[in-house]
Design an enzyme around this catalytic site. Structure first.
Site, PDB file in Angstrom:
ATOM      1  N   TYR A  27     -58.303 -51.516  18.260  1.00  0.00           N
ATOM      2  CA  TYR A  27     -57.126 -50.527  18.371  1.00  0.00           C
ATOM      3  C   TYR A  27     -56.473 -50.890  19.706  1.00  0.00           C
ATOM      4  O   TYR A  27     -57.208 -51.060  20.609  1.00  0.00           O
ATOM      5  CB  TYR A  27     -58.050 -49.110  18.542  1.00  0.00           C
ATOM      6  CG  TYR A  27     -58.424 -48.674  17.243  1.00  0.00           C
ATOM      7  CD1 TYR A  27     -57.676 -48.215  16.251  1.00  0.00           C
ATOM      8  CD2 TYR A  27     -60.061 -48.940  17.027  1.00  0.00           C
ATOM      9  CE1 TYR A  27     -58.354 -47.660  14.887  1.00  0.00           C
ATOM     10  CE2 TYR A  27     -60.330 -48.519  15.835  1.00  0.00           C
ATOM     11  CZ  TYR A  27     -59.712 -47.870  14.836  1.00  0.00           C
ATOM     12  OH  TYR A  27     -60.362 -47.283  13.682  1.00  0.00           O
ATOM     13  N   SER A  28     -55.231 -50.749  19.475  1.00  0.00           N
ATOM     14  CA  SER A  28     -54.347 -50.739  20.900  1.00  0.00           C
ATOM     15  C   SER A  28     -54.455 -49.671  21.676  1.00  0.00           C
ATOM     16  O   SER A  28     -54.490 -48.591  21.352  1.00  0.00           O
ATOM     17  CB  SER A  28     -52.637 -50.835  20.468  1.00  0.00           C
ATOM     18  OG  SER A  28     -52.642 -52.070  19.605  1.00  0.00           O
ATOM     19  N   CYS A  30     -44.933 -53.740  17.248  1.00  0.00           N
ATOM     20  CA  CYS A  30     -46.333 -53.249  16.918  1.00  0.00           C
ATOM     21  C   CYS A  30     -46.323 -52.470  15.762  1.00  0.00           C
ATOM     22  O   CYS A  30     -45.619 -51.487  15.712  1.00  0.00           O
ATOM     23  CB  CYS A  30     -46.947 -52.766  18.244  1.00  0.00           C
ATOM     24  SG  CYS A  30     -48.716 -52.646  17.951  1.00  0.00           S
ATOM     25  N   TYR A  59     -50.080 -55.878  11.624  1.00  0.00           N
ATOM     26  CA  TYR A  59     -51.203 -55.503  10.694  1.00  0.00           C
ATOM     27  C   TYR A  59     -50.720 -55.165   9.414  1.00  0.00           C
ATOM     28  O   TYR A  59     -49.560 -54.782   9.113  1.00  0.00           O
ATOM     29  CB  TYR A  59     -52.121 -54.655  11.110  1.00  0.00           C
ATOM     30  CG  TYR A  59     -51.635 -53.402  11.583  1.00  0.00           C
ATOM     31  CD1 TYR A  59     -51.231 -52.344  10.791  1.00  0.00           C
ATOM     32  CD2 TYR A  59     -51.308 -53.268  12.890  1.00  0.00           C
ATOM     33  CE1 TYR A  59     -50.827 -50.957  11.368  1.00  0.00           C
ATOM     34  CE2 TYR A  59     -50.748 -51.992  13.532  1.00  0.00           C
ATOM     35  CZ  TYR A  59     -50.559 -50.892  12.754  1.00  0.00           C
ATOM     36  OH  TYR A  59     -49.907 -49.855  12.936  1.00  0.00           O
ATOM     37  N   GLU A 112     -47.497 -57.769  17.360  1.00  0.00           N
ATOM     38  CA  GLU A 112     -48.859 -57.456  16.924  1.00  0.00           C
ATOM     39  C   GLU A 112     -48.545 -56.807  15.549  1.00  0.00           C
ATOM     40  O   GLU A 112     -48.550 -55.329  15.920  1.00  0.00           O
ATOM     41  CB  GLU A 112     -49.709 -56.843  18.262  1.00  0.00           C
ATOM     42  CG  GLU A 112     -51.012 -56.526  17.878  1.00  0.00           C
ATOM     43  CD  GLU A 112     -51.638 -56.094  19.360  1.00  0.00           C
ATOM     44  OE1 GLU A 112     -51.646 -54.835  19.517  1.00  0.00           O
ATOM     45  OE2 GLU A 112     -52.371 -56.931  19.937  1.00  0.00           O
TER      46      GLU A 112
END
Length: 364
Positions: free
Chosen positions: A145-146, A322, A364, A362
């Protein structure tokens, strides 16, 4: 830099979905930001060959020669101090829902104590290992987790780390309700509970060292986490060796206005530094552009496409992205035609931006 904080947490009863109320004493002046009923407190040159020729083509004026310092070369950045076989056991201090009750899905903001044992920088991530075992009887695998807090943490004493987590719940093809193991573990944590933490990890999303930089931040949903950490350092903290004098421009995409994250904090930042902070929201289910198209993050960016392209011609502009993987293609689609006007191949130009640490992704 430490601040004395006394926090009294009142958890909501089972009959209401309101967020916990949190009150702080020993408050440092001008250091408070609020988000959905919770108070957070704190103290106060591309060179060589093709790259050079491309940057020369887009230069609009004679650039000042700047020697860039790589953000990844800082020896003080800690990586992988704690590993899955020997995780750090933190304690949940706060955990509160920061989306409205009618939002499509729940997102929670949580703060864990680290006692300074998990030193991290803005832009890094931590791993979390959920309690229990999987269907094969083995410990759950870690999930990354960021980090959503600055290096000083939400309490300003460098002894906490914060996350922004969306509860994953969906229906599979068999019609069964599936719950994400780690996200539900985290969102259900109560203050006082222990949590297994690994890391910190990552250097890709570290902040640029130039305090005069233009930093464009592109986030969807909980992808806002690393940018909250950036922005707290820029606008809510005082550092002897860092004072942000550049431009921070945030684009945040969410499905509904009830899903907007940390909006009260960003409003406060805008009030404090109107010349240094810009924020634009893309609310896909509620907003459209002039052509009636849904307002996704790339749709909102398209409205500023010319301005963004001009910024990308400068050596001190840094883009950070992100969130959901699909956002990058939408942004590429905008930039291809703009770059082509200047005779530039956008994809090649983007590769050079990546090499110079000006394009950071970054997803996902």
């Amino acid at each position: 830099m430490a601040v004395a904080v006394n926090a009294a947490v009142t958890l909501p009863s089972s009959k209401t979905s309101s967020s916990p109320s949190i009150r702080f004493s020993s408050i440092a002046p001008e250091r408070i930001a609020f988000s959905k009923g919770v108070g957070y407190l704190k103290n106060g040159l591309v060179t060589g060959g093709k790259a050079a020729s491309i940057r020369a083509q887009v230069a609009t004026e004679t650039p000042t020669k700047v020697v860039k310092e790589s953000k990844k070369d800082d020896e003080g950045v800690v990586v992988n101090k704690f590993k899955p076989k020997n995780p750090y056991i933190g304690t949940c201090l706060l955990n509160t829902k920061i989306t409205a009750d009618d939002a499509p899905g729940e997102t929670w903001h949580m703060v864990f104590s680290t006692e300074g044992e998990v030193p991290y920088r803005e832009g890094q991530s931590i791993g979390v290992i959920a309690d229990g075992i999987d269907k094969n009887g083995k410990p759950h695998k870690l999930r990354l987790y960021s980090i959503a807090s600055s290096a000083l943490g939400d309490f300003g004493n460098s002894k906490t780390v914060s996350l922004c987590v969306k509860r994953l719940v969906y229906t599979n093809e068999q019609g069964e309700i599936v719950k994400g193991v780690c996200s539900n573990f985290l969102c259900d944590l109560k203050p006082g509970a222990g949590v297994q933490i690994t890391g910190p990890v990552g250097k890709e999303m570290l902040m640029p060292k130039d305090p005069n930089a233009t930093i464009v931040m592109l986030a969807t949903g909980t992808g806002i986490a690393p940018f909250r950490s950036f922005l707290w350092k820029m606008f809510f903290e005082k550092h002897d060796d860092y004072k942000f004098n550049g431009l921070a421009w945030l684009f945040l995409g969410v499905p509904t206005s009830s899903s907007l994250l940390y909006k009260e904090e960003f409003d406060k930042m805008k009030e404090k530094a109107p010349e240094n902070f810009r924020v634009d929201y893309a609310v896909s289910r509620e907003q459209t552009n002039e052509n009636g198209e849904k307002m996704y993050i790339q749709t909102r960016m398209a409205q500023y496409a010319e301005e963004l392209w001009e910024l990308l011609k400068k050596d001190n502009t840094y883009v950070y992205m992100c969130g959901l993987k699909g956002m990058e293609k939408g942004i590429d689609d905008i930039m291809v035609s703009l770059a082509a006007r200047d005779g530039i191949d956008w994809l090649e130009y983007k590769r050079q931006l990546k090499k110079s640490e000006q394009w950071n992704v970054e997803v996902y």
